[in-house]
Write a protein that holds these residues in place. Structure first.
Motif, PDB file in Angstrom:
ATOM      1  N   LYS A  89      30.603  42.451  35.237  1.00  0.00           N
ATOM      2  CA  LYS A  89      30.972  42.255  36.633  1.00  0.00           C
ATOM      3  C   LYS A  89      31.748  40.941  36.708  1.00  0.00           C
ATOM      4  CE  LYS A  89      28.992  41.625  41.250  1.00  0.00           C
ATOM      5  NZ  LYS A  89      27.725  41.508  42.012  1.00  0.00           N
ATOM      6  N   PHE A  90      32.859  40.964  37.431  1.00  0.00           N
ATOM      7  CA  PHE A  90      33.712  39.790  37.527  1.00  0.00           C
ATOM      8  C   PHE A  90      33.947  39.408  38.985  1.00  0.00           C
ATOM      9  CE2 PHE A  90      34.863  41.785  33.537  1.00  0.00           C
ATOM     10  CZ  PHE A  90      35.005  40.711  32.668  1.00  0.00           C
ATOM     11  N   ALA A  91      34.101  38.105  39.205  1.00  0.00           N
ATOM     12  CA  ALA A  91      34.687  37.606  40.440  1.00  0.00           C
ATOM     13  C   ALA A  91      36.179  37.506  40.137  1.00  0.00           C
ATOM     14  CB  ALA A  91      34.115  36.253  40.806  1.00  0.00           C
ATOM     15  N   VAL A  92      36.992  38.003  41.053  1.00  0.00           N
ATOM     16  CA  VAL A  92      38.442  38.056  40.829  1.00  0.00           C
ATOM     17  C   VAL A  92      39.138  37.325  41.973  1.00  0.00           C
ATOM     18  CG1 VAL A  92      40.427  39.572  40.475  1.00  0.00           C
ATOM     19  CG2 VAL A  92      38.140  40.322  39.751  1.00  0.00           C
ATOM     20  N   ALA A  93      40.072  36.451  41.614  1.00  0.00           N
ATOM     21  CA  ALA A  93      40.863  35.724  42.611  1.00  0.00           C
ATOM     22  C   ALA A  93      42.336  35.993  42.359  1.00  0.00           C
ATOM     23  CB  ALA A  93      40.598  34.224  42.515  1.00  0.00           C
ATOM     24  N   THR A  94      43.078  36.287  43.414  1.00  0.00           N
ATOM     25  CA  THR A  94      44.525  36.445  43.314  1.00  0.00           C
ATOM     26  C   THR A  94      45.169  35.081  43.524  1.00  0.00           C
ATOM     27  OG1 THR A  94      44.354  38.682  44.181  1.00  0.00           O
ATOM     28  CG2 THR A  94      46.532  37.656  44.246  1.00  0.00           C
ATOM     29  N   VAL A  95      46.033  34.694  42.596  1.00  0.00           N
ATOM     30  CA  VAL A  95      46.734  33.419  42.712  1.00  0.00           C
ATOM     31  C   VAL A  95      47.780  33.558  43.818  1.00  0.00           C
ATOM     32  CG1 VAL A  95      48.209  31.742  41.533  1.00  0.00           C
ATOM     33  CG2 VAL A  95      46.362  32.881  40.272  1.00  0.00           C
ATOM     34  N   PRO A  96      47.709  32.688  44.844  1.00  0.00           N
ATOM     35  CA  PRO A  96      48.708  32.773  45.912  1.00  0.00           C
ATOM     36  C   PRO A  96      50.122  32.533  45.374  1.00  0.00           C
ATOM     37  CG  PRO A  96      46.854  31.392  46.583  1.00  0.00           C
ATOM     38  CD  PRO A  96      46.705  31.656  45.107  1.00  0.00           C
ATOM     39  N   PHE A 128      39.719  35.663  31.858  1.00  0.00           N
ATOM     40  CA  PHE A 128      41.091  36.123  31.601  1.00  0.00           C
ATOM     41  C   PHE A 128      41.923  36.127  32.857  1.00  0.00           C
ATOM     42  CE2 PHE A 128      38.705  40.078  32.216  1.00  0.00           C
ATOM     43  CZ  PHE A 128      39.529  40.870  33.001  1.00  0.00           C
ATOM     44  N   GLU A 129      43.238  36.123  32.617  1.00  0.00           N
ATOM     45  CA  GLU A 129      44.235  36.261  33.670  1.00  0.00           C
ATOM     46  C   GLU A 129      44.930  37.589  33.457  1.00  0.00           C
ATOM     47  OE1 GLU A 129      46.842  32.928  33.003  1.00  0.00           O
ATOM     48  OE2 GLU A 129      45.250  31.484  33.376  1.00  0.00           O
ATOM     49  N   SER A 130      45.238  38.253  34.554  1.00  0.00           N
ATOM     50  CA  SER A 130      45.917  39.541  34.523  1.00  0.00           C
ATOM     51  C   SER A 130      47.199  39.411  35.333  1.00  0.00           C
ATOM     52  CB  SER A 130      44.985  40.595  35.141  1.00  0.00           C
ATOM     53  OG  SER A 130      45.662  41.790  35.384  1.00  0.00           O
ATOM     54  N   PHE A 131      48.321  39.792  34.719  1.00  0.00           N
ATOM     55  CA  PHE A 131      49.628  39.739  35.394  1.00  0.00           C
ATOM     56  C   PHE A 131      50.149  41.161  35.532  1.00  0.00           C
ATOM     57  CE2 PHE A 131      49.098  35.734  33.270  1.00  0.00           C
ATOM     58  CZ  PHE A 131      49.609  34.794  34.145  1.00  0.00           C
ATOM     59  N   ASP A 132      50.215  41.673  36.772  1.00  0.00           N
ATOM     60  CA  ASP A 132      50.682  43.045  36.943  1.00  0.00           C
ATOM     61  C   ASP A 132      52.195  43.113  36.810  1.00  0.00           C
ATOM     62  OD1 ASP A 132      51.861  42.404  39.436  1.00  0.00           O
ATOM     63  OD2 ASP A 132      50.320  43.431  40.606  1.00  0.00           O
ATOM     64  N   GLU A 133      52.722  44.326  36.945  1.00  0.00           N
ATOM     65  CA  GLU A 133      54.158  44.542  36.750  1.00  0.00           C
ATOM     66  C   GLU A 133      55.017  43.786  37.761  1.00  0.00           C
ATOM     67  OE1 GLU A 133      52.124  47.610  39.115  1.00  0.00           O
ATOM     68  OE2 GLU A 133      51.866  46.998  37.051  1.00  0.00           O
ATOM     69  N   ASN A 134      54.431  43.341  38.880  1.00  0.00           N
ATOM     70  CA  ASN A 134      55.160  42.567  39.882  1.00  0.00           C
ATOM     71  C   ASN A 134      54.995  41.062  39.685  1.00  0.00           C
ATOM     72  OD1 ASN A 134      56.056  44.905  41.298  1.00  0.00           O
ATOM     73  ND2 ASN A 134      53.996  45.099  42.125  1.00  0.00           N
ATOM     74  N   GLY A 135      54.260  40.666  38.624  1.00  0.00           N
ATOM     75  CA  GLY A 135      54.047  39.250  38.346  1.00  0.00           C
ATOM     76  C   GLY A 135      52.883  38.639  39.103  1.00  0.00           C
ATOM     77  N   VAL A 136      52.136  39.457  39.866  1.00  0.00           N
ATOM     78  CA  VAL A 136      50.963  38.944  40.584  1.00  0.00           C
ATOM     79  C   VAL A 136      49.884  38.603  39.558  1.00  0.00           C
ATOM     80  CG1 VAL A 136      49.148  39.488  42.249  1.00  0.00           C
ATOM     81  CG2 VAL A 136      51.503  40.248  42.663  1.00  0.00           C
ATOM     82  N   CYS A 137      49.366  37.380  39.667  1.00  0.00           N
ATOM     83  CA  CYS A 137      48.353  36.908  38.723  1.00  0.00           C
ATOM     84  C   CYS A 137      46.974  36.934  39.365  1.00  0.00           C
ATOM     85  CB  CYS A 137      48.675  35.486  38.275  1.00  0.00           C
ATOM     86  SG  CYS A 137      47.452  34.787  37.146  1.00  0.00           S
ATOM     87  N   GLU A 138      46.020  37.514  38.640  1.00  0.00           N
ATOM     88  CA  GLU A 138      44.614  37.494  39.054  1.00  0.00           C
ATOM     89  C   GLU A 138      43.804  36.762  38.002  1.00  0.00           C
ATOM     90  OE1 GLU A 138      44.025  41.495  41.694  1.00  0.00           O
ATOM     91  OE2 GLU A 138      43.601  41.644  39.539  1.00  0.00           O
ATOM     92  N   LEU A 139      42.835  35.978  38.460  1.00  0.00           N
ATOM     93  CA  LEU A 139      41.920  35.250  37.599  1.00  0.00           C
ATOM     94  C   LEU A 139      40.589  35.981  37.603  1.00  0.00           C
ATOM     95  CD1 LEU A 139      42.661  31.680  39.041  1.00  0.00           C
ATOM     96  CD2 LEU A 139      43.949  32.965  37.312  1.00  0.00           C
ATOM     97  N   TRP A 140      40.018  36.207  36.420  1.00  0.00           N
ATOM     98  CA  TRP A 140      38.775  36.969  36.276  1.00  0.00           C
ATOM     99  C   TRP A 140      37.704  36.103  35.628  1.00  0.00           C
ATOM    100  CZ3 TRP A 140      38.408  42.594  36.787  1.00  0.00           C
ATOM    101  CH2 TRP A 140      39.566  43.174  37.319  1.00  0.00           C
TER     102      TRP A 140
END
Length: 146
Positions: A89-96, A128-140
């Motif tokens: 289980k992760f807390a996920v934050a989207t980088v503004p 980890f950090e996740s970068f989707d195809e639009n460059g949106v970064c999420e922190l996990w």
């Protein structure tokens, strides 16, 4: 303001390239990894990951691994290595948009977890950090189960 949520993930694999780094050189080192391998990795997937873990906590040495999700532990590109990210289980934050990633990590650790009422799972070895195809970064960040 960062968007926060919880998400469960099953075990997955990230195939790519890693390097040792420290917080003071992290941004430069991550930029170097991206410059060397991003085009090669994006030819496989537009969704990139930076998987990070402590190699030596007393010396503040981390491993940062840039890669793409893989179907197994078999590397998807020549010279790559594969990292297993255990299910949790992760807390996920989207980088503004326009915000620095490292500063958002600090904010997430300082106030984001507590605002969710969550405690980091200190026994889980990876963030980890996740970068989707639009460059949106999420922190996990792994959190303790209720």
């Amino acid at each position: 303001m960062m968007n926060l949520r919880f998400e469960k993930r099953t075990t997955f694999y990230v195939s790519g390239y890693g390097m040792e780094t420290r917080e003071e050189s992290l941004e430069k080192d991550c930029a170097t990894l991206r410059a060397q391998y991003e085009d090669k990795l994006r030819s496989i997937s537009d969704h990139l990951y930076f998987v990070a873990w402590m190699k030596n906590e007393s010396e503040n040495i981390m491993i940062y691994h840039l890669g793409v999700e893989a179907p197994s532990q078999t590397p998807v590109t020549e010279g790559a290595t594969c990292v297993e990210v255990p299910g949790a289980k992760f807390a996920v934050a989207t980088v503004p948009e326009g915000e620095p990633i490292l500063a958002t990590w600090h904010k997430f650790f300082a106030t984001g977890l507590s605002s969710l009422g969550a405690d980091m799972d200190m026994n889980y070895p990876i963030n980890f950090e996740s970068f989707d195809e639009n460059g949106v970064c999420e922190l996990w960040i792994p959190v303790k189960e209720d």
